[in-house]
Design an enzyme around this catalytic site. Structure first.
Site, PDB file in Angstrom:
ATOM      1  N   GLY A  60      34.072 -21.868   3.765  1.00  0.00           N
ATOM      2  CA  GLY A  60      34.398 -23.299   3.806  1.00  0.00           C
ATOM      3  C   GLY A  60      35.510 -23.629   2.826  1.00  0.00           C
ATOM      4  O   GLY A  60      36.372 -24.480   3.098  1.00  0.00           O
ATOM      5  N   ARG A  61      35.508 -22.938   1.695  1.00  0.00           N
ATOM      6  CA  ARG A  61      36.514 -23.232   0.655  1.00  0.00           C
ATOM      7  C   ARG A  61      37.923 -22.867   1.115  1.00  0.00           C
ATOM      8  O   ARG A  61      38.900 -23.483   0.679  1.00  0.00           O
ATOM      9  CB  ARG A  61      36.112 -22.533  -0.641  1.00  0.00           C
ATOM     10  N   GLY A 105      58.110 -48.564  -4.998  1.00  0.00           N
ATOM     11  CA  GLY A 105      57.214 -49.656  -4.581  1.00  0.00           C
ATOM     12  C   GLY A 105      56.631 -49.431  -3.188  1.00  0.00           C
ATOM     13  O   GLY A 105      55.465 -49.740  -2.925  1.00  0.00           O
ATOM     14  N   GLU A 135      32.728 -29.253  -1.270  1.00  0.00           N
ATOM     15  CA  GLU A 135      32.604 -27.790  -1.084  1.00  0.00           C
ATOM     16  C   GLU A 135      32.816 -27.024  -2.397  1.00  0.00           C
ATOM     17  O   GLU A 135      33.415 -25.947  -2.419  1.00  0.00           O
ATOM     18  CB  GLU A 135      33.501 -27.318   0.053  1.00  0.00           C
ATOM     19  N   GLU A 173      35.465 -27.540 -11.138  1.00  0.00           N
ATOM     20  CA  GLU A 173      34.727 -26.840 -12.196  1.00  0.00           C
ATOM     21  C   GLU A 173      33.886 -25.705 -11.603  1.00  0.00           C
ATOM     22  O   GLU A 173      33.790 -24.620 -12.197  1.00  0.00           O
ATOM     23  CB  GLU A 173      33.844 -27.833 -12.968  1.00  0.00           C
TER      24      GLU A 173
HETATM   25  N1  CAA Z   1      28.739 -16.094  -2.500  1.00  0.00           N
HETATM   26  C1  CAA Z   1      27.612 -15.464  -2.100  1.00  0.00           C
HETATM   27  N2  CAA Z   1      26.451 -15.522  -2.796  1.00  0.00           N
HETATM   28  C2  CAA Z   1      26.455 -16.244  -3.937  1.00  0.00           C
HETATM   29  C3  CAA Z   1      27.597 -16.940  -4.397  1.00  0.00           C
HETATM   30  C4  CAA Z   1      28.764 -16.835  -3.630  1.00  0.00           C
HETATM   31  N3  CAA Z   1      29.897 -17.460  -3.988  1.00  0.00           N
HETATM   32  N4  CAA Z   1      27.271 -17.575  -5.557  1.00  0.00           N
HETATM   33  C5  CAA Z   1      25.985 -17.294  -5.805  1.00  0.00           C
HETATM   34  N5  CAA Z   1      25.486 -16.505  -4.826  1.00  0.00           N
HETATM   35  C6  CAA Z   1      24.126 -15.954  -4.713  1.00  0.00           C
HETATM   36  C7  CAA Z   1      23.830 -15.005  -5.869  1.00  0.00           C
HETATM   37  O1  CAA Z   1      24.235 -13.686  -5.568  1.00  0.00           O
HETATM   38  C8  CAA Z   1      22.325 -15.137  -5.977  1.00  0.00           C
HETATM   39  O2  CAA Z   1      21.701 -14.396  -4.958  1.00  0.00           O
HETATM   40  P1  CAA Z   1      20.767 -13.116  -5.250  1.00  0.00           P
HETATM   41  O3  CAA Z   1      19.698 -13.571  -6.204  1.00  0.00           O
HETATM   42  O4  CAA Z   1      20.269 -12.720  -3.912  1.00  0.00           O
HETATM   43  O5  CAA Z   1      21.664 -12.102  -5.878  1.00  0.00           O
HETATM   44  C9  CAA Z   1      22.075 -16.599  -5.630  1.00  0.00           C
HETATM   45  O6  CAA Z   1      23.205 -17.021  -4.877  1.00  0.00           O
HETATM   46  C10 CAA Z   1      21.895 -17.491  -6.840  1.00  0.00           C
HETATM   47  O7  CAA Z   1      23.044 -17.339  -7.626  1.00  0.00           O
HETATM   48  P2  CAA Z   1      23.147 -17.916  -9.108  1.00  0.00           P
HETATM   49  O8  CAA Z   1      21.972 -17.503  -9.917  1.00  0.00           O
HETATM   50  O9  CAA Z   1      24.506 -17.542  -9.610  1.00  0.00           O
HETATM   51  O10 CAA Z   1      23.037 -19.484  -8.859  1.00  0.00           O
HETATM   52  P3  CAA Z   1      23.370 -20.700  -9.811  1.00  0.00           P
HETATM   53  O11 CAA Z   1      22.242 -21.638  -9.779  1.00  0.00           O
HETATM   54  O12 CAA Z   1      23.851 -20.218 -11.143  1.00  0.00           O
HETATM   55  O13 CAA Z   1      24.572 -21.475  -9.054  1.00  0.00           O
HETATM   56  C11 CAA Z   1      26.673 -21.946  -8.083  1.00  0.00           C
HETATM   57  C12 CAA Z   1      25.568 -20.919  -8.375  1.00  0.00           C
HETATM   58  C13 CAA Z   1      27.891 -21.100  -7.803  1.00  0.00           C
HETATM   59  C14 CAA Z   1      26.985 -22.886  -9.204  1.00  0.00           C
HETATM   60  C15 CAA Z   1      26.219 -22.750  -6.839  1.00  0.00           C
HETATM   61  O14 CAA Z   1      25.144 -23.590  -7.134  1.00  0.00           O
HETATM   62  C16 CAA Z   1      27.337 -23.556  -6.201  1.00  0.00           C
HETATM   63  O15 CAA Z   1      28.203 -23.001  -5.532  1.00  0.00           O
HETATM   64  N6  CAA Z   1      27.303 -24.878  -6.390  1.00  0.00           N
HETATM   65  C17 CAA Z   1      28.233 -25.761  -5.688  1.00  0.00           C
HETATM   66  C18 CAA Z   1      27.631 -26.286  -4.434  1.00  0.00           C
HETATM   67  C19 CAA Z   1      28.663 -26.780  -3.467  1.00  0.00           C
HETATM   68  O16 CAA Z   1      29.683 -26.164  -3.233  1.00  0.00           O
HETATM   69  N7  CAA Z   1      28.347 -27.899  -2.832  1.00  0.00           N
HETATM   70  C20 CAA Z   1      29.181 -28.421  -1.787  1.00  0.00           C
HETATM   71  C21 CAA Z   1      28.384 -29.263  -0.859  1.00  0.00           C
HETATM   72  S1  CAA Z   1      28.737 -28.960   0.821  1.00  0.00           S
HETATM   73  C22 CAA Z   1      30.042 -29.958   1.228  1.00  0.00           C
HETATM   74  O17 CAA Z   1      30.703 -30.515   0.406  1.00  0.00           O
HETATM   75  C23 CAA Z   1      30.328 -29.997   2.674  1.00  0.00           C
HETATM   76  C24 CAA Z   1      31.033 -31.172   3.166  1.00  0.00           C
HETATM   77  O18 CAA Z   1      30.412 -32.014   3.807  1.00  0.00           O
HETATM   78  C25 CAA Z   1      32.499 -31.269   3.087  1.00  0.00           C
END
Ligand code: CAA
Length: 378
Positions: free
Chosen positions: A241-242, A339, A362, A366
């Site tokens: 998605g990113r 303007g 997405e 940060e």
């Molecule tokens: N790709 C694949 N797997 C990933 C990953 C990635 N980029 N990041 C983390 N994971 C997996 C990890 O491997 C782990 O899995 P396993 O235990 O099986 O190894 C699991 O996810 C948990 O990982 P973390 O312990 O690192 O998790 P965390 O709590 O520290 O958080 C984070 C990770 C990267 C901060 C995550 O919470 C995140 O990406 N947050 C942002 C959420 C986001 O993007 N929201 C957007 C909303 S959707 C939207 O906007 C759509 C729209 O309508 C436009």
């Protein structure tokens, strides 16, 4: 190394450019002002194959690569970022996730119509769980053959226009992210209510709503993947998605730059065109350089994904940088317009507002930095 686009890529780019100029441009200011979702235009996008571009033709998709997708996203985003976010969510988050992780039955029932007509929504964010996506408050209680879903989702793109919703929910909080599941919901399921429409700063033609679930009964067959796979599903899907949002940010920047370039050749000040002033020439040079750098990052991420190589860091870098320069370039485009740039009649005003969201959804700027640094330090 080859920077040359293929004939097919050029054809996709031209088709998207023509569609954007002919069908999206005429009403874009009105849709922004009145927060009108571009329903007719999305229908036409689906007819042209832009809603399921990368999906295998056996599921009604276009069978195209990610490079084709980002080229089309850039052209459509140059004109209407509200239409392009609808396209991006349907392609990257909903269709890709279903094709990659869905069961054959789910692909037949949901992916086929979504790839052909759209429109899907991806429901992860909640009032108290945005960046911290593991803190899901929406619950999915396991009742044997079905789950019972309760909770609220916020800021959902395509919230009121979707037919199919992928909803992330917590089944067992003690297992943290391993207790999270992803479900396919259909519009109209009893207990599923579309809530308030958000009155947004930008992408005002896009349809952003909260969603409420009260004792919604979901068949087990609608869970995506194994029990507890929902968080990994969401993260994997968001990686792709990113790339979509990075190409949207790139398109907003490129659209604003093109308008500023044109305006600078037409507007006169102090007896010559704006473009004859070095102050404006230097702005244009910086804008064009930033756009080219962002495009290289976006295409690199798309290429890595197409090559089935690890693209997590590249996608986060592309989104981080493209969304940042979209802010800078659109602000300079307004500045060059003076303007006129500050009034709604000129597109750059909308583009400056639209650009901001690319640093938020997405995964915020940060979060991208977290993803990139984790990959660097791994
Ligand atoms: N790709 C694949 N797997 C990933 C990953 C990635 N980029 N990041 C983390 N994971 C997996 C990890 O491997 C782990 O899995 P396993 O235990 O099986 O190894 C699991 O996810 C948990 O990982 P973390 O312990 O690192 O998790 P965390 O709590 O520290 O958080 C984070 C990770 C990267 C901060 C995550 O919470 C995140 O990406 N947050 C942002 C959420 C986001 O993007 N929201 C957007 C909303 S959707 C939207 O906007 C759509 C729209 O309508 C436009």
């Amino acid at each position: 190394m080859d920077f040359q686009l293929t004939e097919e890529h050029l054809a996709v780019r031209n088709a998207a450019r023509n569609f954007a100029q002919t069908d999206l441009l005429p009403g874009v200011i009105d849709r922004d002002t009145h927060q009108k979702f571009p329903s007719e235009q999305i229908k036409k996008m689906a007819e042209l194959g832009f809603m399921g571009m990368m999906v295998d033709p056996k599921y009604n998709g276009g069978g195209m690569d990610t490079i084709s997708y980002v080229l089309a996203m850039e052209e459509i985003s140059k004109v209407d970022a509200s239409a392009s976010v609808c396209m991006s969510v349907n392609n990257s988050l909903v269709c890709w996730g279903l094709e990659r992780f869905g069961s054959e039955e789910q692909k037949e029932r949901y992916l086929k119509p979504l790839a052909q007509y759209g429109i899907g929504a991806f429901c992860l964010s909640e009032p108290e769980a945005g960046s911290d996506a593991t803190s899901q408050r929406t619950t999915a209680e396991d009742k044997g053959d079905f789950y019972i879903l309760n909770g609220t989702k916020n800021w959902i793109t395509n919230g009121n226009s979707a037919n199919v919703y992928i909803v992330i929910a917590q089944t067992d909080a003690s297992k943290r992210h391993k207790g999270i599941n992803a479900f396919i919901l259909e519009r109209g399921m009893p207990g599923f209510v579309v809530g308030k429409k958000e009155d947004k700063m930008g992408i005002r033609g896009s349809d952003t709503h909260s969603l409420m679930f009260t004792d919604v009964k979901i068949p087990k067959a609608n869970r995506i993947g194994e029990e507890g796979f929902g968080f990994n599903f969401a993260m994997s899907t968001l990686n792709g998605g990113r790339i979509g949002i990075a190409s949207q940010a790139l398109g907003i920047a490129a659209g604003a730059y093109e308008l500023a370039l044109k305006y600078s050749k037409e507007r006169k000040a102090f007896g010559k065109n704006l473009s004859d002033h070095q102050a404006i020439q230097f702005k244009l040079a910086e804008m064009a350089t930033k756009i080219d750098a962002a495009r290289l990052l976006v295409h690199q991420a798309a290429w890595l994904k197409d090559q089935k190589k690890d693209f997590v860091k590249a996608a986060a870098m592309a989104k981080l940088y493209a969304s940042q320069i979209a802010q800078e370039v659109t602000t300079e485009a307004v500045q060059i317009h003076g303007g006129y740039g500050y009034v709604k009649e000129y597109h750059v005003e909308r583009m400056m507002r639209d650009a901001k969201i690319t640093q938020i959804y997405e995964g915020t700027t940060e979060i991208q930095k977290m993803v990139i640094s984790r990959e660097l330090l791994r």
